[in-house]
Design a protein around this motif. Structure first.
Motif, PDB file in Angstrom:
ATOM      1  N   GLU A 165      20.621 -33.880 -10.440  1.00 26.91           N
ATOM      2  CA  GLU A 165      21.060 -32.641 -10.792  1.00 26.91           C
ATOM      3  C   GLU A 165      21.995 -32.268  -9.556  1.00 26.91           C
ATOM      4  OE1 GLU A 165      20.385 -30.420 -13.134  1.00 26.91           O
ATOM      5  OE2 GLU A 165      19.359 -32.048 -14.181  1.00 26.91           O
ATOM      6  N   VAL A 166      23.193 -32.358  -9.608  1.00 26.18           N
ATOM      7  CA  VAL A 166      24.157 -32.177  -8.542  1.00 26.18           C
ATOM      8  C   VAL A 166      25.299 -31.329  -9.242  1.00 26.18           C
ATOM      9  CG1 VAL A 166      23.882 -34.227  -7.202  1.00 26.18           C
ATOM     10  CG2 VAL A 166      25.438 -34.193  -9.173  1.00 26.18           C
ATOM     11  N   ASN A 167      26.095 -30.675  -8.419  1.00 29.24           N
ATOM     12  CA  ASN A 167      27.266 -29.667  -9.027  1.00 29.24           C
ATOM     13  C   ASN A 167      28.490 -30.040  -8.402  1.00 29.24           C
ATOM     14  OD1 ASN A 167      25.505 -27.683  -9.651  1.00 29.24           O
ATOM     15  ND2 ASN A 167      24.829 -27.262  -7.747  1.00 29.24           N
ATOM     16  N   ASP A 168      28.719 -31.126  -7.326  1.00 27.48           N
ATOM     17  CA  ASP A 168      30.091 -31.589  -7.289  1.00 27.48           C
ATOM     18  C   ASP A 168      30.309 -33.109  -6.731  1.00 27.48           C
ATOM     19  OD1 ASP A 168      29.400 -31.645  -4.496  1.00 27.48           O
ATOM     20  OD2 ASP A 168      30.110 -29.609  -4.260  1.00 27.48           O
ATOM     21  N   VAL A 169      31.157 -33.728  -6.593  1.00 30.11           N
ATOM     22  CA  VAL A 169      31.239 -35.227  -6.059  1.00 30.11           C
ATOM     23  C   VAL A 169      30.695 -35.195  -4.654  1.00 30.11           C
ATOM     24  CG1 VAL A 169      32.800 -37.040  -5.486  1.00 30.11           C
ATOM     25  CG2 VAL A 169      33.369 -35.623  -7.282  1.00 30.11           C
ATOM     26  N   VAL A 170      30.657 -34.501  -3.864  1.00 29.15           N
ATOM     27  CA  VAL A 170      30.069 -34.670  -2.540  1.00 29.15           C
ATOM     28  C   VAL A 170      28.832 -34.754  -2.438  1.00 29.15           C
ATOM     29  CG1 VAL A 170      29.818 -33.805  -0.096  1.00 29.15           C
ATOM     30  CG2 VAL A 170      32.144 -33.535  -1.434  1.00 29.15           C
ATOM     31  N   GLU A 171      28.118 -33.684  -3.110  1.00 26.29           N
ATOM     32  CA  GLU A 171      26.376 -33.473  -3.462  1.00 26.29           C
ATOM     33  C   GLU A 171      26.183 -34.668  -4.238  1.00 26.29           C
ATOM     34  OE1 GLU A 171      23.760 -30.527  -5.912  1.00 26.29           O
ATOM     35  OE2 GLU A 171      25.489 -29.654  -4.938  1.00 26.29           O
ATOM     36  N   ALA A 172      26.787 -35.226  -5.246  1.00 26.67           N
ATOM     37  CA  ALA A 172      26.208 -36.614  -6.023  1.00 26.67           C
ATOM     38  C   ALA A 172      26.461 -37.855  -5.055  1.00 26.67           C
ATOM     39  CB  ALA A 172      27.413 -36.875  -7.070  1.00 26.67           C
ATOM     40  N   VAL A 173      27.323 -37.986  -4.334  1.00 27.07           N
ATOM     41  CA  VAL A 173      27.289 -39.079  -3.227  1.00 27.07           C
ATOM     42  C   VAL A 173      26.348 -38.848  -2.368  1.00 27.07           C
ATOM     43  CG1 VAL A 173      28.587 -40.016  -1.529  1.00 27.07           C
ATOM     44  CG2 VAL A 173      29.813 -39.394  -3.563  1.00 27.07           C
ATOM     45  N   SER A 174      26.060 -37.787  -1.671  1.00 25.70           N
ATOM     46  CA  SER A 174      24.966 -37.510  -0.644  1.00 25.70           C
ATOM     47  C   SER A 174      23.521 -37.861  -1.274  1.00 25.70           C
ATOM     48  CB  SER A 174      25.070 -36.039  -0.125  1.00 25.70           C
ATOM     49  OG  SER A 174      24.073 -35.869   0.675  1.00 25.70           O
ATOM     50  N   GLU A 175      23.381 -37.573  -2.542  1.00 28.62           N
ATOM     51  CA  GLU A 175      22.087 -37.851  -3.386  1.00 28.62           C
ATOM     52  C   GLU A 175      22.114 -39.282  -3.438  1.00 28.62           C
ATOM     53  OE1 GLU A 175      18.264 -37.366  -4.726  1.00 28.62           O
ATOM     54  OE2 GLU A 175      19.393 -35.887  -3.767  1.00 28.62           O
ATOM     55  N   LEU A 176      23.011 -40.143  -4.076  1.00 27.09           N
ATOM     56  CA  LEU A 176      22.899 -41.236  -4.276  1.00 27.09           C
ATOM     57  C   LEU A 176      22.847 -42.470  -3.038  1.00 27.09           C
ATOM     58  CD1 LEU A 176      25.656 -41.356  -7.106  1.00 27.09           C
ATOM     59  CD2 LEU A 176      23.234 -41.847  -7.394  1.00 27.09           C
ATOM     60  N   ILE A 177      23.359 -41.636  -2.054  1.00 27.95           N
ATOM     61  CA  ILE A 177      23.188 -42.600  -0.803  1.00 27.95           C
ATOM     62  C   ILE A 177      21.730 -42.522  -0.388  1.00 27.95           C
ATOM     63  CG2 ILE A 177      23.554 -42.543   1.832  1.00 27.95           C
ATOM     64  CD1 ILE A 177      26.661 -41.921   0.875  1.00 27.95           C
ATOM     65  N   LYS A 178      21.271 -41.387  -0.543  1.00 26.78           N
ATOM     66  CA  LYS A 178      19.632 -41.125  -0.224  1.00 26.78           C
ATOM     67  C   LYS A 178      18.923 -42.104  -1.075  1.00 26.78           C
ATOM     68  CE  LYS A 178      19.913 -36.240   1.053  1.00 26.78           C
ATOM     69  NZ  LYS A 178      19.443 -34.969   0.573  1.00 26.78           N
ATOM     70  N   ARG A 179      19.405 -42.670  -2.292  1.00 28.52           N
ATOM     71  CA  ARG A 179      18.561 -43.287  -3.394  1.00 28.52           C
ATOM     72  C   ARG A 179      18.972 -44.846  -2.951  1.00 28.52           C
ATOM     73  NH1 ARG A 179      18.065 -40.082  -9.008  1.00 28.52           N
ATOM     74  NH2 ARG A 179      17.426 -37.999  -8.177  1.00 28.52           N
ATOM     75  N   GLY A 180      19.511 -44.947  -2.040  1.00 27.26           N
ATOM     76  CA  GLY A 180      20.009 -46.367  -1.535  1.00 27.26           C
ATOM     77  C   GLY A 180      21.114 -47.169  -2.025  1.00 27.26           C
ATOM     78  N   TYR A 181      22.188 -46.128  -2.405  1.00 28.22           N
ATOM     79  CA  TYR A 181      23.465 -46.615  -2.860  1.00 28.22           C
ATOM     80  C   TYR A 181      24.284 -46.752  -1.660  1.00 28.22           C
ATOM     81  CZ  TYR A 181      21.695 -46.636  -7.639  1.00 28.22           C
ATOM     82  OH  TYR A 181      20.873 -46.766  -8.685  1.00 28.22           O
ATOM     83  N   ASP A 182      24.180 -47.585  -0.850  1.00 29.22           N
ATOM     84  CA  ASP A 182      24.795 -47.928   0.387  1.00 29.22           C
ATOM     85  C   ASP A 182      26.191 -48.543   0.644  1.00 29.22           C
ATOM     86  OD1 ASP A 182      23.479 -50.172   0.572  1.00 29.22           O
ATOM     87  OD2 ASP A 182      22.365 -49.964   2.132  1.00 29.22           O
ATOM     88  N   ARG A 183      26.389 -49.408  -0.518  1.00 29.22           N
ATOM     89  CA  ARG A 183      27.640 -50.240  -0.590  1.00 29.22           C
ATOM     90  C   ARG A 183      28.800 -49.252  -0.913  1.00 29.22           C
ATOM     91  NH1 ARG A 183      26.037 -56.275  -2.491  1.00 29.22           N
ATOM     92  NH2 ARG A 183      24.444 -56.562  -0.742  1.00 29.22           N
ATOM     93  N   GLU A 184      29.810 -49.798  -0.780  1.00 30.80           N
ATOM     94  CA  GLU A 184      30.964 -49.167  -1.202  1.00 30.80           C
ATOM     95  C   GLU A 184      32.013 -50.079  -1.722  1.00 30.80           C
ATOM     96  OE1 GLU A 184      35.093 -46.770   0.724  1.00 30.80           O
ATOM     97  OE2 GLU A 184      33.430 -47.292   2.162  1.00 30.80           O
ATOM     98  N   TYR A 185      32.289 -49.758  -3.049  1.00 32.53           N
ATOM     99  CA  TYR A 185      33.014 -50.487  -3.987  1.00 32.53           C
ATOM    100  C   TYR A 185      34.580 -50.077  -4.195  1.00 32.53           C
ATOM    101  CZ  TYR A 185      28.628 -52.666  -5.462  1.00 32.53           C
ATOM    102  OH  TYR A 185      27.249 -53.111  -5.235  1.00 32.53           O
ATOM    103  N   ARG A 186      35.433 -50.648  -4.414  1.00 30.89           N
ATOM    104  CA  ARG A 186      36.793 -50.299  -4.791  1.00 30.89           C
ATOM    105  C   ARG A 186      37.265 -51.305  -5.745  1.00 30.89           C
ATOM    106  NH1 ARG A 186      39.268 -48.400   0.062  1.00 30.89           N
ATOM    107  NH2 ARG A 186      38.177 -46.528   0.444  1.00 30.89           N
ATOM    108  N   ILE A 187      38.171 -51.046  -6.611  1.00 28.83           N
ATOM    109  CA  ILE A 187      39.136 -51.483  -7.668  1.00 28.83           C
ATOM    110  C   ILE A 187      40.254 -52.400  -6.902  1.00 28.83           C
ATOM    111  CG2 ILE A 187      40.303 -51.882  -9.787  1.00 28.83           C
ATOM    112  CD1 ILE A 187      37.339 -50.681  -9.932  1.00 28.83           C
ATOM    113  N   LYS A 188      40.084 -53.972  -7.008  1.00 29.21           N
ATOM    114  CA  LYS A 188      41.101 -54.575  -6.410  1.00 29.21           C
ATOM    115  C   LYS A 188      41.442 -55.585  -7.713  1.00 29.21           C
ATOM    116  CE  LYS A 188      41.704 -57.678  -2.597  1.00 29.21           C
ATOM    117  NZ  LYS A 188      41.140 -58.441  -1.612  1.00 29.21           N
ATOM    118  N   ASP A 189      42.712 -55.919  -7.548  1.00 26.19           N
ATOM    119  CA  ASP A 189      43.233 -56.894  -8.919  1.00 26.19           C
ATOM    120  C   ASP A 189      42.412 -56.828 -10.351  1.00 26.19           C
ATOM    121  OD1 ASP A 189      44.826 -57.981  -6.954  1.00 26.19           O
ATOM    122  OD2 ASP A 189      43.477 -59.312  -6.255  1.00 26.19           O
TER     123      ASP A 189
END
Length: 190
Positions: free
Chosen positions: A4-28
């Motif tokens: 239950e989030v309202n924007d990107v910043v809130e979503a990221v903050s909540e997901l980090i609290k839930r243990g999503y601590d790696r950062e992924y990017r698109i490469k090739d």
């Protein structure tokens, strides 16, 4: 996964609290784990949450957040598509895997003059002088990212010599010059 989030910043903050601590990017065209420096096999990607935040009155200006578990390493992390360009950057197989169960949410940001502290440039302003704006890629002087991660690209106003937020329709415009980082080309803004 329910969020239950309202924007990107809130979503990221909540997901980090839930243990999503790696950062992924698109490469090739594939998913790259910045922490391990390794590509993640598409077949090993499990998308735990796929969120889309559409801004203003246009579905063409949005940001996406993907909470991903790497089935091989069991690592959990985030892929943030702040500019809504994954369909151009990743393989079809990866894009389909990421977006299969994406949940759109409209955010009330109608004609906002700025986004994440950066002046927002709309298509009409870009059309007046398209050569004025460029898309800088991997520059070390990007401002801090409000998501707690880092930007991989940002718009730059060459007349004002400052970073700006370009709406998605500009990023898809063939007139927008993409400028990759080269150490000798970075101006000293101090």
């Amino acid at each position: 996964m329910s969020l239950e989030v309202n924007d990107v910043v809130e979503a990221v903050s909540e997901l980090i609290k839930r243990g999503y601590d790696r950062e992924y990017r698109i490469k090739d065209g594939g998913l790259y784990d910045l922490g391990t420096g390794m590509m993640v096999r598409t077949s090993e990607i499990h998308v735990d949450a796929s969120l889309r935040f559409e801004n203003g009155s246009s579905r063409d200006d949005g940001s996406n957040v993907y909470a991903i578990t790497d089935g091989e390493t069991k690592g959990k992390g985030l892929l943030i598509d702040a500019f809504d360009t994954l369909d151009q950057d990743c393989s079809r197989e990866l894009f389909a895997r990421l977006t299969t169960s994406r949940h759109p949410k409209r955010v009330s940001e109608q004609e906002a003059p700025s986004r994440y502290g950066l002046r927002k440039i709309y298509k009409s302003e870009f059309d007046e002088d398209a050569e004025r704006y460029v898309l800088r890629v991997d520059f070390p002087d990007f401002p801090p990212c409000p998501f707690g991660q880092s930007f991989s690209m940002l718009g730059f106003d060459t007349a004002e010599q400052r970073y700006v937020w370009l709406v998605t329709s500009i990023l898809r415009d063939s007139r927008l010059a993409r400028v990759p980082y080269q150490a000798a080309d970075v101006p000293d803004n101090e």
